[in-house]
Design a protein around this motif. Structure first.
Motif, short mmCIF file in Angstrom:
data_model
loop_
_atom_site.label_atom_id
_atom_site.label_comp_id
_atom_site.label_asym_id
_atom_site.label_seq_id
_atom_site.Cartn_x
_atom_site.Cartn_y
_atom_site.Cartn_z
N THR A 108 0.65 -17.09 0.74
CA THR A 108 -0.80 -16.88 0.87
C THR A 108 -1.51 -17.39 -0.39
N SER B 51 3.67 -6.81 -1.93
CA SER B 51 2.74 -5.68 -1.86
C SER B 51 2.95 -5.00 -0.51
N THR C 100 2.27 -8.29 -6.48
CA THR C 100 3.71 -8.09 -6.65
C THR C 100 4.09 -8.18 -8.12
C1 LIG Z 1 8.58 -14.30 -5.83
C2 LIG Z 1 7.25 -14.89 -5.43
C3 LIG Z 1 7.15 -16.27 -5.25
C4 LIG Z 1 5.93 -16.84 -4.87
N1 LIG Z 1 5.86 -18.20 -4.71
C5 LIG Z 1 4.67 -18.76 -4.41
C6 LIG Z 1 4.55 -20.18 -4.31
O1 LIG Z 1 5.50 -20.95 -4.46
N2 LIG Z 1 3.33 -20.68 -4.03
C7 LIG Z 1 2.23 -19.90 -3.85
O2 LIG Z 1 1.16 -20.42 -3.62
N3 LIG Z 1 2.32 -18.56 -3.92
C8 LIG Z 1 3.50 -17.97 -4.20
N4 LIG Z 1 3.59 -16.62 -4.29
C9 LIG Z 1 2.39 -15.81 -4.01
C10 LIG Z 1 2.46 -15.09 -2.67
O3 LIG Z 1 2.47 -16.00 -1.58
C11 LIG Z 1 1.25 -14.15 -2.51
O4 LIG Z 1 0.08 -14.93 -2.31
C12 LIG Z 1 0.99 -13.29 -3.72
O5 LIG Z 1 2.18 -12.73 -4.22
C13 LIG Z 1 0.04 -12.16 -3.32
O6 LIG Z 1 0.68 -11.34 -2.39
P1 LIG Z 1 0.98 -9.83 -2.76
O7 LIG Z 1 -0.35 -9.15 -2.81
O8 LIG Z 1 1.86 -9.34 -1.64
O9 LIG Z 1 1.69 -9.85 -4.08
C14 LIG Z 1 4.80 -16.02 -4.66
C15 LIG Z 1 4.92 -14.64 -4.82
C16 LIG Z 1 6.13 -14.06 -5.19
C17 LIG Z 1 6.21 -12.57 -5.36
#
Ligand SMILES: Cc1cc2nc3c(=O)[nH]c(=O)nc-3n(C[C@H](O)[C@H](O)[C@H](O)COP(=O)(O)O)c2cc1C
Length: 433
Positions: free
Chosen positions: A127, A218, A333
């Motif tokens: 996302t 999250s 996260t």
């Molecule tokens: C381990 C990990 C790897 C991620 N890798 C990417 C990525 O390669 N590209 C990206 O745009 N977002 C990446 N994200 C972001 C997630 O897609 C997400 O947008 C972001 O963690 C917010 O979600 P949350 O509220 O569940 O933490 C990553 C997040 C985590 C935790």
């Protein structure tokens, strides 16, 4: 302990991160050289790994380029398309963002990679973290809204992939019928985020469904993964964190009527490997030598979404020293993992500024010998913390070499990793584990 672990290798240039690109043998000149990734993917294929994985972001801080490659790099799907042409069995996990990319483009790119690779593609659905300034036509929603948008995007992508089924193709030269038009259907999707008529511009589905990978952890991210993800790229710095995440995801998946084994937790495994522990430690320290105190404080502030000036230096810190974020954080996260570290370790400011979450990443980290890595992976497997790993080699390409040449064979000898590919595409490879 059950079955084989799943093993993936990240093709993000983690071995150039921090100061590591400055090593004479870093091959930093090849950051945009597709042949480098082809060579690495071939080595991963020879080792029978399940997939190579290319994470991706769509923003760049120009200032970051003074010190390293940062978020620059080749388009992941184009890169993996070249890898597809040079390999035969290994899976190819590309990253596409539901916040920035249109579902039509996502479906078309993914199915193209699926066809070109003969069924080896997967979608790392993100996302997004940042990059809204590059995509002015669409608002960048707050984190929960982005997951609702992701649900809709995924639904549209899946509908598009069904809209022109490969079985519709007739190629009947005699009658002149190219395809059965009754089987090709517009999707006429009208939703809050996307309006898409369809159908897709290529005949899809010949190679079966594409696995979906997801990362955010999250509450929204977990709910999304429990419903839709075949694999979760997890940031789990401790075995306890991995156990908790795996259990929670499996339970939530079951509540959505899915078999628990259908959701696979694959933590990122950051590896600084050398033949002795001292060398490995030196590799880790060299890689992070560029980070001064001001940069560490800035990373702390950015991850937590708060100002950190004036934190006391003469005592241990606890959760009360860190108020709730004043602004939306980039990744809930990562913010949560750092807050957990503070609550469990109660570190001094100096110790906090040396913690992996600040200097490096919130991923599981092994700084040591290949034997150390093998021992930890087996221990995490026995603890029921993982379904596999995604290796993120750091420090040097030598670290990557030790993973493929020593860690993987040792895990194969221990019966934890397979020694041959299963039949079928990537989904079948994951299911066979
Ligand atoms: C381990 C990990 C790897 C991620 N890798 C990417 C990525 O390669 N590209 C990206 O745009 N977002 C990446 N994200 C972001 C997630 O897609 C997400 O947008 C972001 O963690 C917010 O979600 P949350 O509220 O569940 O933490 C990553 C997040 C985590 C935790």
């Amino acid at each position: 302990m059950s079955g084989h672990l799943i093993a993936g290798l990240s093709l993000a240039t983690t071995w150039l991160s921090g100061s590591a690109w400055r090593r004479a043998d870093s091959q930093a000149e090849r950051h945009h050289d597709v042949e480098l990734y082809v060579e690495l993917a071939r080595r991963a294929e020879q080792a029978c790994l399940h997939f190579v994985f290319r994470p991706d972001t769509v923003f760049l801080d120009p200032l970051s380029q003074a010190q390293g490659p940062g978020t620059s790099g080749l388009d992941p799907t184009l890169l993996l398309t070249c890898v597809a042409r040079a390999t035969r069995h290994i899976g190819l996990v590309t990253t596409l963002s539901t916040s920035f990319q249109e579902p039509f483009h996502i479906a078309r790119s993914l199915e193209s990679l699926q066809i070109i690779s003969g069924g080896r593609a997967a979608w790392n659905l993100v996302t997004g973290l940042e990059g809204q300034h590059n995509f002015g036509h669409r608002p960048f929603l707050e984190a929960s809204g982005r997951y609702r948008q992701a649900e809709e995007s995924l639904r549209v992508v899946q509908a598009l992939l069904r809209s022109y089924p490969a079985e519709a193709l007739r190629l009947d030269r005699e009658s002149g019928q190219y395809a059965d038009v009754q089987a090709i259907r517009p999707i006429d999707h009208q939703g809050p985020h996307f309006q898409v008529q369809g159908p897709l511009t290529l005949a899809a589905g010949r190679f079966g469904p594409l696995p979906v990978f997801q990362a955010g952890a999250s509450a929204d991210g977990r709910a999304f993964a429990a419903r839709h993800a075949d694999a979760v790229f997890a940031a789990t710095p401790t075995v306890e964190a991995a156990c908790e995440l795996r259990q929670a995801l499996r339970q939530a998946a079951a509540q959505f009527g899915r078999p628990q084994r259908d959701i696979r937790v694959l933590p990122g495994l950051s590896l600084y490997l050398a033949h002795t522990r001292d060398e490995a430690q030196a590799l880790f320290e060299q890689s992070h030598a560029h980070l001064g105190r001001a940069q560490r404080l800035a990373k702390l502030a950015a991850t937590l979404g708060i100002a950190v000036e004036g934190l006391p230096t003469d005592r241990r810190l606890g959760p009360d020293d860190f108020p709730a974020p004043a602004q939306a954080v980039r990744s809930r996260t990562h913010a949560e993992l750092l807050r957990r570290r503070i609550a469990s370790d109660r570190p001094t400011l100096d110790a906090l500024l040396s913690s992996p979450e600040v200097v490096s990443s919130a991923h599981w980290q092994v700084v040591g010998t290949p034997d150390d890595a093998v021992e930890q992976i087996l221990a995490w497997q026995v603890a029921g913390a993982i379904d596999g790993v995604i290796a993120l080699p750091g420090g040097s390409l030598g670290s990557l070499g030790l993973f493929i040449d020593e860690v993987v064979p040792a895990l194969q000898r221990a019966g934890s990793l397979r020694t041959a590919f299963a039949k079928g595409g990537l989904m079948a490879q994951l299911q066979a584990a």
